[in-house]
Motif scaffolding. Structure first.
Motif, PDB file in Angstrom:
ATOM      1  N   LYS A   3     -11.292  24.710 -11.908  1.00 52.04           N
ATOM      2  CA  LYS A   3     -12.327  23.834 -11.356  1.00 52.04           C
ATOM      3  C   LYS A   3     -11.955  22.370 -11.531  1.00 52.04           C
ATOM      4  O   LYS A   3     -12.189  21.554 -10.640  1.00 52.04           O
ATOM      5  CB  LYS A   3     -13.663  24.096 -12.041  1.00 52.04           C
ATOM      6  N   SER A   4     -11.379  22.034 -12.680  1.00 48.17           N
ATOM      7  CA  SER A   4     -10.986  20.650 -12.936  1.00 48.17           C
ATOM      8  C   SER A   4      -9.887  20.208 -11.982  1.00 48.17           C
ATOM      9  O   SER A   4      -9.913  19.088 -11.464  1.00 48.17           O
ATOM     10  CB  SER A   4     -10.509  20.491 -14.379  1.00 48.17           C
ATOM     11  N   PHE A   5      -8.917  21.090 -11.747  1.00 49.30           N
ATOM     12  CA  PHE A   5      -7.822  20.763 -10.836  1.00 49.30           C
ATOM     13  C   PHE A   5      -8.345  20.548  -9.417  1.00 49.30           C
ATOM     14  O   PHE A   5      -7.969  19.582  -8.748  1.00 49.30           O
ATOM     15  CB  PHE A   5      -6.773  21.876 -10.868  1.00 49.30           C
ATOM     16  N   PHE A   6      -9.242  21.421  -8.978  1.00 51.79           N
ATOM     17  CA  PHE A   6      -9.800  21.275  -7.627  1.00 51.79           C
ATOM     18  C   PHE A   6     -10.730  20.074  -7.528  1.00 51.79           C
ATOM     19  O   PHE A   6     -10.860  19.482  -6.456  1.00 51.79           O
ATOM     20  CB  PHE A   6     -10.480  22.564  -7.188  1.00 51.79           C
ATOM     21  N   THR A   7     -11.362  19.697  -8.616  1.00 54.22           N
ATOM     22  CA  THR A   7     -12.158  18.467  -8.623  1.00 54.22           C
ATOM     23  C   THR A   7     -11.248  17.262  -8.401  1.00 54.22           C
ATOM     24  O   THR A   7     -11.604  16.331  -7.682  1.00 54.22           O
ATOM     25  CB  THR A   7     -12.927  18.314  -9.948  1.00 54.22           C
ATOM     26  N   GLY A   8     -10.071  17.270  -9.009  1.00 58.90           N
ATOM     27  CA  GLY A   8      -9.095  16.209  -8.773  1.00 58.90           C
ATOM     28  C   GLY A   8      -8.656  16.163  -7.324  1.00 58.90           C
ATOM     29  O   GLY A   8      -8.480  15.093  -6.741  1.00 58.90           O
ATOM     30  N   MET A  79      -8.640  15.240 -18.410  1.00 62.14           N
ATOM     31  CA  MET A  79      -7.200  15.019 -18.286  1.00 62.14           C
ATOM     32  C   MET A  79      -6.609  15.854 -17.146  1.00 62.14           C
ATOM     33  O   MET A  79      -5.758  15.375 -16.395  1.00 62.14           O
ATOM     34  CB  MET A  79      -6.489  15.345 -19.605  1.00 62.14           C
ATOM     35  N   ILE A  80      -7.059  17.091 -17.000  1.00 61.72           N
ATOM     36  CA  ILE A  80      -6.572  17.934 -15.899  1.00 61.72           C
ATOM     37  C   ILE A  80      -7.045  17.384 -14.559  1.00 61.72           C
ATOM     38  O   ILE A  80      -6.300  17.393 -13.580  1.00 61.72           O
ATOM     39  CB  ILE A  80      -7.015  19.396 -16.108  1.00 61.72           C
ATOM     40  N   THR A  81      -8.276  16.860 -14.514  1.00 66.79           N
ATOM     41  CA  THR A  81      -8.792  16.280 -13.277  1.00 66.79           C
ATOM     42  C   THR A  81      -8.011  15.034 -12.880  1.00 66.79           C
ATOM     43  O   THR A  81      -7.855  14.746 -11.694  1.00 66.79           O
ATOM     44  CB  THR A  81     -10.287  15.939 -13.436  1.00 66.79           C
ATOM     45  N   SER A  82      -7.484  14.293 -13.844  1.00 67.69           N
ATOM     46  CA  SER A  82      -6.764  13.059 -13.534  1.00 67.69           C
ATOM     47  C   SER A  82      -5.344  13.313 -13.036  1.00 67.69           C
ATOM     48  O   SER A  82      -4.726  12.416 -12.457  1.00 67.69           O
ATOM     49  CB  SER A  82      -6.717  12.151 -14.757  1.00 67.69           C
ATOM     50  N   LEU A  83      -4.806  14.515 -13.225  1.00 65.89           N
ATOM     51  CA  LEU A  83      -3.421  14.785 -12.821  1.00 65.89           C
ATOM     52  C   LEU A  83      -3.182  14.778 -11.310  1.00 65.89           C
ATOM     53  O   LEU A  83      -2.211  14.162 -10.856  1.00 65.89           O
ATOM     54  CB  LEU A  83      -2.947  16.102 -13.435  1.00 65.89           C
ATOM     55  N   PRO A  84      -4.010  15.457 -10.477  1.00 71.32           N
ATOM     56  CA  PRO A  84      -3.726  15.425  -9.033  1.00 71.32           C
ATOM     57  C   PRO A  84      -3.766  14.016  -8.411  1.00 71.32           C
ATOM     58  O   PRO A  84      -2.834  13.673  -7.662  1.00 71.32           O
ATOM     59  CB  PRO A  84      -4.802  16.333  -8.433  1.00 71.32           C
TER      60      PRO A  84
END
Length: 95
Positions: A3-8, A79-84
């Protein structure tokens, strides 16, 4: 984590669409870096990493297990959301 990755990725789409609407595509990499920086700073603030060692030790001793889980979960998610946005910002900058 997913979910965090897709939020990014949603942040990336919002930034690209708003840059296209306002005709600022030449500054899209700056907006992506700014989005990543804000998310990373929020993660640092929530984790308590930005304080001195004595204060960090006092905070860790005074919190319970639930607070620590919440703090670590949100730090990891930010932190995961900030990567993409960071990765796409680097790619756009060098293209």
């Amino acid at each position: 984590m997913g979910k965090s990755f897709f939020t990014g990725i949603i942040f990336i789409l919002i930034i690209f669409i708003s840059s296209y609407i306002y005709d600022n595509l030449q500054y899209v990499h700056i907006y992506l870096f700014l989005c990543s920086a804000i998310l990373i700073l929020l993660g640092i603030i929530i984790s308590g990493f930005g304080v001195s060692g004595d204060r960090m030790r006092a905070n860790l001793n005074s919190e319970d297990k639930e607070d620590k889980k919440w703090r670590l979960k949100w730090t990891k998610n930010l932190m995961i959301t900030s990567l993409p946005p960071l990765a796409v910002g680097i790619i756009v900058y060098y293209l």
